[in-house]
Motif scaffolding. Structure first.
Motif, PDB file in Angstrom:
ATOM      1  N   ARG A 194       0.997  -0.975  -0.029  1.00 25.95           N
ATOM      2  CA  ARG A 194      -0.033   0.555  -0.014  1.00 25.95           C
ATOM      3  C   ARG A 194       1.103   0.815  -0.353  1.00 25.95           C
ATOM      4  O   ARG A 194       0.331   2.311  -0.850  1.00 25.95           O
ATOM      5  CB  ARG A 194      -0.971  -0.263   1.161  1.00 25.95           C
ATOM      6  CG  ARG A 194      -1.848   1.243   1.368  1.00 25.95           C
ATOM      7  CD  ARG A 194      -2.712   1.166   2.455  1.00 25.95           C
ATOM      8  NE  ARG A 194      -1.758   0.875   3.696  1.00 25.95           N
ATOM      9  CZ  ARG A 194      -2.666   0.237   5.049  1.00 25.95           C
ATOM     10  NH1 ARG A 194      -3.375   0.049   4.621  1.00 25.95           N
ATOM     11  NH2 ARG A 194      -1.594   0.629   5.758  1.00 25.95           N
ATOM     12  N   TYR A 214      -4.500   2.920  -4.290  1.00 25.63           N
ATOM     13  CA  TYR A 214      -4.519   1.568  -3.748  1.00 25.63           C
ATOM     14  C   TYR A 214      -6.057   1.021  -3.032  1.00 25.63           C
ATOM     15  O   TYR A 214      -6.512   2.272  -2.154  1.00 25.63           O
ATOM     16  CB  TYR A 214      -3.513   2.015  -2.548  1.00 25.63           C
ATOM     17  CG  TYR A 214      -4.505   0.107  -1.603  1.00 25.63           C
ATOM     18  CD1 TYR A 214      -2.647  -0.822  -2.315  1.00 25.63           C
ATOM     19  CD2 TYR A 214      -4.529   0.121  -0.644  1.00 25.63           C
ATOM     20  CE1 TYR A 214      -2.709  -2.140  -1.355  1.00 25.63           C
ATOM     21  CE2 TYR A 214      -3.761  -0.855   0.011  1.00 25.63           C
ATOM     22  CZ  TYR A 214      -3.413  -2.511  -0.335  1.00 25.63           C
ATOM     23  OH  TYR A 214      -3.842  -4.060   0.174  1.00 25.63           O
ATOM     24  N   GLU A 216      -8.757  -1.385  -0.324  1.00 25.50           N
ATOM     25  CA  GLU A 216      -8.661  -2.295   0.488  1.00 25.50           C
ATOM     26  C   GLU A 216     -10.159  -2.769   0.750  1.00 25.50           C
ATOM     27  O   GLU A 216     -10.855  -2.234   0.476  1.00 25.50           O
ATOM     28  CB  GLU A 216      -7.634  -2.079   1.261  1.00 25.50           C
ATOM     29  CG  GLU A 216      -8.077  -0.810   1.920  1.00 25.50           C
ATOM     30  CD  GLU A 216      -7.194  -0.558   3.520  1.00 25.50           C
ATOM     31  OE1 GLU A 216      -5.441  -1.400   3.775  1.00 25.50           O
ATOM     32  OE2 GLU A 216      -7.402   0.882   3.883  1.00 25.50           O
TER      33      GLU A 216
END
Length: 382
Positions: A194, A214, A216
């Protein structure tokens, strides 16, 4: 280039499009066939001896290849230099492994709708922990558009974020850039990926730059890599899980530090060899068209390497060498030792004293593991 494209598995129309788009050469399909004939290239001639194919399939059935269906086995034959039809391989598998053939017939998979704009637009990565208790930690990454496997590595840990970060940076160095977006789960092992992704994309000015580069979320929603783990279980790791559980059931594995290290010493290179074979075969196999899917069909390697054939382009983001080297300084790269250094030294001493060879097959590795386990108890006692 015609020969290269033909050997990559492109059909006639794709070869013609690649020649026109990338080499400014326009020819007819009829002329292409004449050229291929003149070079002696044909997919329906010069098939390998059926006995060679049978021997190859028999060998695969003694290893993790017993998990393969006939399409995957046929593709693996092709990658190994054997030329055969899917029908031949299907019949051979039905004869040699009737129980496995019947078992695979009932398996079905329901897919959610998914779309990615092009290669390197979105990568999916995660760790696979089904072999972790035996000391084999697998981490992989898949390109969302092409389903191309970017990396598939086995090591002694997947919990160290610096090790997982090294996989990412090795891929970045090889490709010369990073993806537009990468997706992982909420695990602490993904922290450095990340950080690296957001750092490398910090100065870009698109709407996915910086923090947005990024993503998640829960592993269950990471669709591409979760399908890959499902596939890997069927085609490869179920063999190793069953093997190691059999070793445990026989009383030859207690889950302790030494037994884990001995398993790693004997089997790590074989597990990685299987993963490398999965990567190579997967990237060259043909993904069939699904009518209700928005994802393109074709071979992952072609989808990834020649996006222009599918009306899109490569979304890779260029990065500076200085930034890459700075990120690499924070990584812990895989060492050549397959296990703990002390266990490796002890195993090496035992093998030298007894003139033992390093295993090249599962049976040899199993024999060596049991030999080292007995010898190590004596070694440690003395």
């Amino acid at each position: 280039m015609i020969k290269v494209y033909f050997e990559m598995g492109l059909i006639y129309s794709d070869i013609l499009r690649a020649l026109a788009q990338y080499h400014q050469t326009v020819i007819s399909e009829r002329h292409l066939k004449r050229i291929l004939k003149g070079m002696g290239l044909s997919r329906r001639k010069d098939y390998s001896d059926i006995n060679d194919v049978i021997r190859f399939v028999e060998h695969q059935l003694n290893e993790s290849g017993k998990q393969h269906g006939y399409r995957w086995m046929a593709q693996k034959c092709k990658v190994s230099g054997l030329k055969s039809t899917q029908e031949e391989v299907r019949i051979i598998l039905r004869m040699l492994d009737p129980a496995g053939t019947q078992q695979r017939k009932g398996r079905r998979l329901l897919r959610r709708s998914y779309i990615s704009k092009g290669p390197n637009f979105l990568w999916h990565f995660d760790s696979y922990d089904k072999l972790k208790r035996f000391g084999f930690c697998i981490n992989g990454c898949v390109d969302g558009f092409s389903r191309y496997i970017v990396w598939l590595n086995c090591y002694i840990t997947s919990s160290n974020p610096r090790v997982v970060g090294s996989y990412f940076m090795e891929a970045i160095s090889s490709l010369g850039g990073c993806p537009l977006v990468i997706r992982g789960d909420l695990g602490t092992e993904n922290v450095f990926v990340r950080l690296f992704q957001r750092y490398l994309r910090r100065n870009d000015n698109d709407n996915r730059a910086g923090e947005k580069s990024y993503l998640e979320g829960p592993s269950t929603a990471n669709q591409r890599i979760e399908y890959m783990w499902n596939f890997l279980r069927r085609e490869c790791t179920d063999f190793w899980i069953c093997l190691f559980r059999d070793i445990e059931a026989a009383g030859d594995f207690d889950g302790g530090f030494l037994d884990v290290g001995l398993l790693q010493y004997c089997f790590m290179h074989l597990v990685q060899r299987d993963l490398d074979a999965i990567l190579e075969t997967w990237n060259s196999h043909r993904i069939r068209q699904v009518h209700n899917s928005r994802s393109p069909s074709g071979r992952p390697l072609i989808l990834y390497s020649l996006p222009g054939l599918y009306g899109t382009h490569d979304y890779i983001c260029q990065v500076s060498d200085a930034d890459v080297e700075l990120c690499k300084q924070e990584c812990t790269f895989r060492q050549p030792l397959p296990c703990d250094a002390d266990v490796f030294e002890m195993c090496s001493c035992i093998m030298n004293e007894n003139d033992l060879d390093y295993p090249t097959s599962t049976d040899e590795a199993l024999d060596l593991y049991r030999t080292l386990r007995r010898a190590s108890q004596i070694f440690l006692t003395n």
